[in-house]
Enzyme design. Structure first.
Site, short mmCIF file in Angstrom:
data_model
loop_
_atom_site.label_atom_id
_atom_site.label_comp_id
_atom_site.label_asym_id
_atom_site.label_seq_id
_atom_site.Cartn_x
_atom_site.Cartn_y
_atom_site.Cartn_z
N LYS A 192 -0.90 12.09 4.82
CA LYS A 192 -0.69 11.16 5.93
C LYS A 192 0.03 9.90 5.45
CE LYS A 192 -3.97 8.37 7.07
NZ LYS A 192 -3.46 7.02 6.84
N LYS B 54 0.84 -1.20 0.00
CA LYS B 54 0.00 0.00 0.00
C LYS B 54 0.88 1.25 0.00
CE LYS B 54 -3.41 2.66 2.50
NZ LYS B 54 -3.95 3.02 3.77
#
Length: 130
Positions: free
Chosen positions: A75, A7
């Site tokens: 983030k 990811k």
């Protein structure tokens, strides 16, 4: 685990690709090139990508309706840079993209789609509203 690492790698590639597409669009526009025609040519060559296909038209229209928000990508890029540091790997382009997303977020654009990197490239180029 491996899933989180994959990811993170995805976010690294997506962020870098979005930034390069944004830079290419500002460059093409500054040169007076028909960007719609240019995108068709680019999409048919090696520069073609899912990013260009899914985000290109909206970026050209300056439509930054969120799909994936700047704040979330910001983030995630923090996670990417931290994981790369832990792995002992340098990600120079990724680090720049992380800083650019941090800048967009700090400017209050966190709720926009991450393709709003185009806004920042325009700003840095002195081409806002051009």
């Amino acid at each position: 685990g491996a899933g989180q690492t994959v990811k993170a790698a995805n976010q690294l590639i997506v962020g870098g690709t979005l930034e390069l597409v944004a830079e290419a669009f500002v460059f093409l526009e500054a040169a007076g090139v028909d960007t719609g025609a240019a995108v068709e040519v680019l999409a048919g060559g090696l520069a073609g990508s899912t990013i260009l296909d899914r985000k290109g038209a909206a970026m050209l229209a300056r439509d930054f309706t969120p799909g994936f928000r700047v704040a979330l990508h910001h983030k995630d890029m923090g996670i990417v840079t931290s994981a790369a540091r832990e792995a002992g790997v340098v990600i120079p382009l990724g680090a720049v993209v992380a800083q650019l997303l941090a800048s967009l977020n700090a400017q209050g654009h966190g709720a926009l789609d991450h393709s709003a990197l185009l806004k920042l490239v325009e700003q840095l180029s002195g081409r806002e509203g051009a």
